[in-house]
Design an enzyme around this catalytic site. Structure first.
Site: not given
Ligand code: GLN
Length: 492
Positions: A154, A178, A79
């Site tokens: 996210s 997330s 990420k």
């Protein structure tokens, strides 16, 4: 003649192919690179790729012939809040659009040592604030099951790329859901580790007392294999604890692996199942999971956690306060972009106005307000106290049950654009996930079946540092549902 090899869909399958010399590490890497080149234009999961570096590492591995490291040759992504020296670390923000990490995060270092091959950095909501990945200022990521839908957030880039098999796992972050929520929306497996289980060193933080780093991967076993590598004490993160790391994968697959759930008492939170706005089809699907747990010999115990109703306000109050202080460093002086300015005051206001997005600005305003002298006791301190009570409520629950099963989200993946103008509606996407972060416990999100034409799933919550328990239970339920077959049929 070139061999035609289909892409392995689990870490174990890839390891077997490498071991039997059916494929080289370089060929394996190239298989994934080809898929990214073919599918990611539409999906939009990768922000930056590191294919040259990946090929180089794979080649080195092939030349050494030594595949003994735990994840040798396994392609993965990070990420875009996790530092990898020499690659950008944008946090999905314009303010860090051209920022390059000067060092590796501890997890990156550990994964590198384990022989895993980094394919690149994947999309996130800006500074990981969001539930759909639409707050990324850099790219729109779509849900691989239906590109009109969001992948969740996210860690939307992580979940979407893993679901489409554009990497065998991805490392995401979970501050309030997330990892679990996008994993759920995209039909893959995601683990939110206990607070302190995995080092946060080298990660761009959202809310430091909530953030946790964990894997998103196709199956429970893949997650278990990655966890073994990244878990443990790190002197660079004083909140990590020196609690032994087990061989999770061996345990869930070995001789003494659970074959059913007999002897287990599994809690079901009444306040979750009764929640307003819980999609009726998802509710039915969750009831079916309860029935399956019983079929597998587990005992279901309905528990009441009355403070659940305060979870969303408590969570958002605290994370936005922490975020407002964490974001203070992005002023264009030490990090990132800077506006064209004539004086110091403008330096701060113009840079931040120009390069930060709506949700992040909301965090700065809300957080600064609740931390300001007149309001600190009424809001921040009050919320911190409620947090402690929520934590105690979970601690008590875990004296009565071995683990808790719960829905992950109240609704299925929604349409792109559907909730962007209504932040409160977006916040409600996290109604079932934020309590785990408030309490610091661990949670595993696994897919179960398709509902509303999209993946659905459940989360299994466990006592802090009892990851093995939820992985064991998750593995039994995974074998019952066999969702991987659906994913492979539709997305590979
Ligand atoms: N959607 C939640 C938030 O914006 C969770 C985000 C996360 O876990 N990083 O706070």
């Amino acid at each position: 003649m070139t061999k035609i090899i289909s892409v392995p869909t689990t870490i174990a399958a890839a390891q077997k192919m490498l071991k039997n010399k059916e494929i080289t590490a370089l060929e394996l890497t190239n298989l994934f690179i080809k898929r990214i080149e073919k599918f990611d234009d539409v999906l939009g999961s990768y922000l930056e790729t590191s294919f040259d570096l990946a090929r180089e590492s794979a080649k080195k591995l092939d030349e050494s012939g030594d595949f003994s490291a735990p994840l040798a040759g396994i392609p993965y992504s990070l990420k875009d809040v996790i530092s990898k020296k020499g690659l950008k670390n944008t946090a999905g923000s314009k303010i860090l659009e051209n920022y390059v990490s000067p060092y590796d995060a501890t997890v990156t270092e550990l994964l590198e040592k384990s022989g895993a091959i980094l394919l690149g950095k994947v999309n996130t909501d800006e500074f990981t604030q969001g539930s759909s990945c639409e707050n990324s200022a850099l790219k729109l990521t779509k849900n691989p099951w239906n590109i009109a839908k969001v992948p969740g957030g996210s860690s939307g880039g992580s979940a979407a790329s893993v679901a489409k098999h554009l990497g065998l796992f991805s490392i995401g972050t979970d501050t309030g859901g997330s990892i679990r929520q996008p994993a759920n929306f995209c039909g893959v497996t995601g683990l939110k580790v206990s607070y302190g289980r995995v080092s946060r060193s080298g990660i761009i933080s959202y809310a430091s007392s909530f953030d946790s780093i964990g894997p998103i991967a196709p199956t429970v076993d893949c997650v278990a294999k990655v966890l073994k590598v990244i878990a443990g004490y790190d002197k660079k993160d004083s909140t990590t604890l020196d609690i032994s790391v087990e061989n999770y994968s061996d345990k869930i697959n070995g001789e003494n692996a659970l074959s059913d759930l007999s002897g287990k008492t599994i809690g079901v939170i009444k306040e979750f199942t009764d929640a307003e706005g819980f999609d009726i089809n998802l509710k039915k699907s969750f009831e079916d999971t309860i029935a399956k747990v019983k079929e597998l010999g587990g005992k279901i115990k309905i528990i009441s956690l009355p403070l659940t109703k305060y979870a969303i306000p408590t969570y958002y109050l605290l994370v936005k306060a922490e975020a407002s202080t964490n974001l203070a460093r992005y002023d264009g002086i030490r990090f990132g972009e800077t506006a064209n300015v004539k004086n110091l005051a403008d330096q701060y206001t113009k840079t931040r106005s120009e390069f930060l997005g709506e949700e992040v600005k909301r965090a700065i305003m809300m957080g600064t307000y609740t931390l300001s002298a007149g309001y600190f006791d009424a809001y921040y301190i009050k919320a911190a106290k409620v947090r402690t009570l929520i934590k105690q409520e979970y601690e008590k629950a875990f004296t009565e049950v071995d683990a808790i099963i719960a829905p992950v989200t109240p609704f299925s993946a929604f349409n792109v654009g559907e909730k962007t103008s209504d932040p409160l509606a977006m916040y409600l996407a996290d109604i079932f996930t934020v309590t785990a972060n408030l309490a610091g416990i661990c949670g595993l999100s696994i897919p179960t079946e398709k509902v509303n034409d999209l993946p659905a799933g459940i989360q299994i919550l466990g006592k802090a540092f009892n990851e093995i328990e939820i992985l064991e239970i998750g593995s039994v339920l995974e074998q019952k549902y066999k969702f991987s077959e659906v994913r492979e049929r539709e997305l590979v």
